[in-house]
Design a protein around this motif. Sequence first.
Motif, PDB file in Angstrom:
ATOM      1  N   GLU A   1     171.865  13.933  81.781  1.00 36.26           N
ATOM      2  CA  GLU A   1     171.602  13.489  80.413  1.00 36.26           C
ATOM      3  C   GLU A   1     171.483  11.973  80.396  1.00 36.26           C
ATOM      4  OE1 GLU A   1     175.985  12.829  78.402  1.00 36.26           O
ATOM      5  OE2 GLU A   1     175.142  14.854  78.334  1.00 36.26           O
ATOM      6  N   THR A   2     170.891  11.420  79.339  1.00 37.51           N
ATOM      7  CA  THR A   2     170.786   9.969  79.215  1.00 37.51           C
ATOM      8  C   THR A   2     172.120   9.381  78.778  1.00 37.51           C
ATOM      9  OG1 THR A   2     170.028  10.160  76.918  1.00 37.51           O
ATOM     10  CG2 THR A   2     168.338  10.035  78.635  1.00 37.51           C
ATOM     11  N   TYR A   3     172.359   8.137  79.205  1.00 40.02           N
ATOM     12  CA  TYR A   3     173.519   7.371  78.776  1.00 40.02           C
ATOM     13  C   TYR A   3     172.988   6.152  78.023  1.00 40.02           C
ATOM     14  CZ  TYR A   3     176.223   9.937  82.409  1.00 40.02           C
ATOM     15  OH  TYR A   3     176.827  10.901  83.194  1.00 40.02           O
ATOM     16  N   GLY A   4     173.316   6.039  76.760  1.00 37.95           N
ATOM     17  CA  GLY A   4     172.845   4.908  75.971  1.00 37.95           C
ATOM     18  C   GLY A   4     171.376   5.041  75.610  1.00 37.95           C
ATOM     19  N   GLU A   5     170.777   3.928  75.210  1.00 42.80           N
ATOM     20  CA  GLU A   5     169.402   3.892  74.743  1.00 42.80           C
ATOM     21  C   GLU A   5     168.504   3.118  75.708  1.00 42.80           C
ATOM     22  OE1 GLU A   5     168.643   5.484  71.995  1.00 42.80           O
ATOM     23  OE2 GLU A   5     170.693   5.951  71.363  1.00 42.80           O
ATOM     24  N   GLN A   6     167.193   3.334  75.567  1.00 45.00           N
ATOM     25  CA  GLN A   6     166.231   2.531  76.311  1.00 45.00           C
ATOM     26  C   GLN A   6     166.362   1.057  75.881  1.00 45.00           C
ATOM     27  OE1 GLN A   6     161.430   2.529  77.036  1.00 45.00           O
ATOM     28  NE2 GLN A   6     162.106   2.726  74.936  1.00 45.00           N
ATOM     29  N   TYR A   7     166.144   0.133  76.824  1.00 48.14           N
ATOM     30  CA  TYR A   7     166.217  -1.283  76.488  1.00 48.14           C
ATOM     31  C   TYR A   7     165.228  -2.088  77.323  1.00 48.14           C
ATOM     32  CZ  TYR A   7     169.128  -1.432  80.726  1.00 48.14           C
ATOM     33  OH  TYR A   7     169.598  -1.299  82.007  1.00 48.14           O
ATOM     34  N   GLU A   8     164.972  -3.296  76.887  1.00 49.13           N
ATOM     35  CA  GLU A   8     164.102  -4.248  77.587  1.00 49.13           C
ATOM     36  C   GLU A   8     162.743  -3.644  77.942  1.00 49.13           C
ATOM     37  OE1 GLU A   8     166.162  -6.015  80.878  1.00 49.13           O
ATOM     38  OE2 GLU A   8     167.612  -7.044  79.594  1.00 49.13           O
ATOM     39  N   ALA A   9     162.096  -3.046  76.936  1.00 45.27           N
ATOM     40  CA  ALA A   9     160.748  -2.514  77.157  1.00 45.27           C
ATOM     41  C   ALA A   9     159.798  -3.650  77.518  1.00 45.27           C
ATOM     42  CB  ALA A   9     160.263  -1.787  75.911  1.00 45.27           C
ATOM     43  N   ALA A  10     158.976  -3.422  78.522  1.00 43.76           N
ATOM     44  CA  ALA A  10     158.047  -4.443  79.013  1.00 43.76           C
ATOM     45  C   ALA A  10     156.790  -3.748  79.536  1.00 43.76           C
ATOM     46  CB  ALA A  10     158.697  -5.263  80.123  1.00 43.76           C
ATOM     47  N   PRO A  11     155.683  -4.470  79.638  1.00 49.62           N
ATOM     48  CA  PRO A  11     154.439  -3.833  80.074  1.00 49.62           C
ATOM     49  C   PRO A  11     154.388  -3.529  81.566  1.00 49.62           C
ATOM     50  CG  PRO A  11     154.076  -6.169  79.668  1.00 49.62           C
ATOM     51  CD  PRO A  11     155.472  -5.867  79.213  1.00 49.62           C
ATOM     52  N   TYR A  12     153.749  -2.404  81.877  1.00 47.27           N
ATOM     53  CA  TYR A  12     153.353  -2.084  83.249  1.00 47.27           C
ATOM     54  C   TYR A  12     152.039  -2.821  83.527  1.00 47.27           C
ATOM     55  CZ  TYR A  12     156.359   2.090  84.099  1.00 47.27           C
ATOM     56  OH  TYR A  12     157.401   2.954  84.320  1.00 47.27           O
ATOM     57  N   GLY A  13     151.792  -3.121  84.804  1.00 47.91           N
ATOM     58  CA  GLY A  13     150.538  -3.760  85.161  1.00 47.91           C
ATOM     59  C   GLY A  13     149.976  -3.291  86.488  1.00 47.91           C
ATOM     60  N   VAL A  14     148.661  -3.203  86.551  1.00 46.79           N
ATOM     61  CA  VAL A  14     147.960  -2.988  87.817  1.00 46.79           C
ATOM     62  C   VAL A  14     148.071  -4.288  88.613  1.00 46.79           C
ATOM     63  CG1 VAL A  14     145.721  -2.537  88.904  1.00 46.79           C
ATOM     64  CG2 VAL A  14     146.342  -1.361  86.776  1.00 46.79           C
ATOM     65  N   VAL A  15     148.377  -4.183  89.890  1.00 51.81           N
ATOM     66  CA  VAL A  15     148.581  -5.361  90.744  1.00 51.81           C
ATOM     67  C   VAL A  15     147.322  -5.662  91.557  1.00 51.81           C
ATOM     68  CG1 VAL A  15     149.891  -6.292  92.684  1.00 51.81           C
ATOM     69  CG2 VAL A  15     151.061  -4.951  90.919  1.00 51.81           C
ATOM     70  N   LEU A  16     146.888  -6.918  91.543  1.00 50.06           N
ATOM     71  CA  LEU A  16     145.755  -7.376  92.333  1.00 50.06           C
ATOM     72  C   LEU A  16     146.124  -8.680  93.029  1.00 50.06           C
ATOM     73  CD1 LEU A  16     144.574  -6.535  89.202  1.00 50.06           C
ATOM     74  CD2 LEU A  16     142.469  -6.537  90.532  1.00 50.06           C
ATOM     75  N   PRO A  17     145.371  -9.067  94.081  1.00 53.85           N
ATOM     76  CA  PRO A  17     145.611 -10.376  94.692  1.00 53.85           C
ATOM     77  C   PRO A  17     145.482 -11.482  93.643  1.00 53.85           C
ATOM     78  CG  PRO A  17     144.161  -9.058  96.069  1.00 53.85           C
ATOM     79  CD  PRO A  17     144.316  -8.312  94.781  1.00 53.85           C
ATOM     80  N   LYS A  18     146.213 -12.550  93.806  1.00 48.96           N
ATOM     81  CA  LYS A  18     146.258 -13.626  92.824  1.00 48.96           C
ATOM     82  C   LYS A  18     144.876 -14.139  92.445  1.00 48.96           C
ATOM     83  CE  LYS A  18     148.660 -16.712  90.442  1.00 48.96           C
ATOM     84  NZ  LYS A  18     149.520 -16.323  89.302  1.00 48.96           N
ATOM     85  N   GLU A  19     143.995 -14.250  93.439  1.00 50.06           N
ATOM     86  CA  GLU A  19     142.679 -14.847  93.194  1.00 50.06           C
ATOM     87  C   GLU A  19     141.634 -13.840  92.709  1.00 50.06           C
ATOM     88  OE1 GLU A  19     142.707 -13.161  97.273  1.00 50.06           O
ATOM     89  OE2 GLU A  19     144.091 -14.345  96.054  1.00 50.06           O
TER      90      GLU A  19
END
Length: 294
Positions: free
Chosen positions: A231-249
């Motif tokens: 079961e879950t303990y507590g609530e969801q927190y610190e929601a943040a975006p997922y991202g596709v990863v690419l080379p910096k350039e």
Amino acid sequence: MPYLVALPTAAVLTLSACGGGGEEAAEGGGSPAVAVDEELAAMVPEEIAGRGVITIGVDSEYPPAEFLDTDGQTVLGFDVELFDAVAGKLGLETKWQSAQFDSIITGVNSGKYDVGVSSFTITAERLENVTMVSYLVVGTQWFGLAGNPEGVDPDDACGKRIAVQAGTIQVDDIEARSDKCVDEGKDPIEIQQFESQTQATSSVVSGQSDASLADLPVAAYAIEQTGDKLETYGEQYEAAPYGVVLPKEETELAEAIRAGFAAIMEDGTYDEILAEWGIASGGIETPEVNPDAE
């Protein structure tokens, strides 16, 4: 918050059925068909457009975002369906390569993979080394055995055995909580790091660990797949975006992928996939290249 994952038939697997993080390549499975957008396809860098295939590094032990079907080859999950749809808009086929999570960014930067798609939370630290395209928002959720027999409090887990997947943002989270315990004169948290979230979850089910923390959809999936054991303990927190990863350039490909996400958002494919997997609450309106991250 209450959370229910409505899983497609193909995704109803036991945790033990999820395969390892080896280097086998596989096609995505169950992704909706989309029509090629020639204008968007023209945005793809010539090298990738010429071969018509985009290679993706993925940790295939993070259900329901990405995991292996019972054949041990086909990669399934909402991340897979979303990116397959984007690739379809760009006129590309996808080649998914399983890897350990903490090796994917290195693989992207070395050219082993064109991109990484594996529930990567966008953080300021990651943006120093790679380019990222946002496509979903997800927070962290604690979970453990039903009834919380060990009395785990996410806000005061000092002295508890907590399982976490190596390389994830949850490692930083639990290390900070453990440091706070020590500062307050309490026992540190016993942090148990595993190569995959599947292993971390199994350690909770077996009693080796007192609890785990992971991205909310992953926690919800683990609870559903183990029946009434977790079961879950507590609530969801610190929601943040997922991202596709690419080379910096690699800004050219990043802009093409951003446009691809915008296109599937506009034609309804994005909402269809989120609804199928029960994660509509994590949807975003506008994908971005390198959005601000705290």
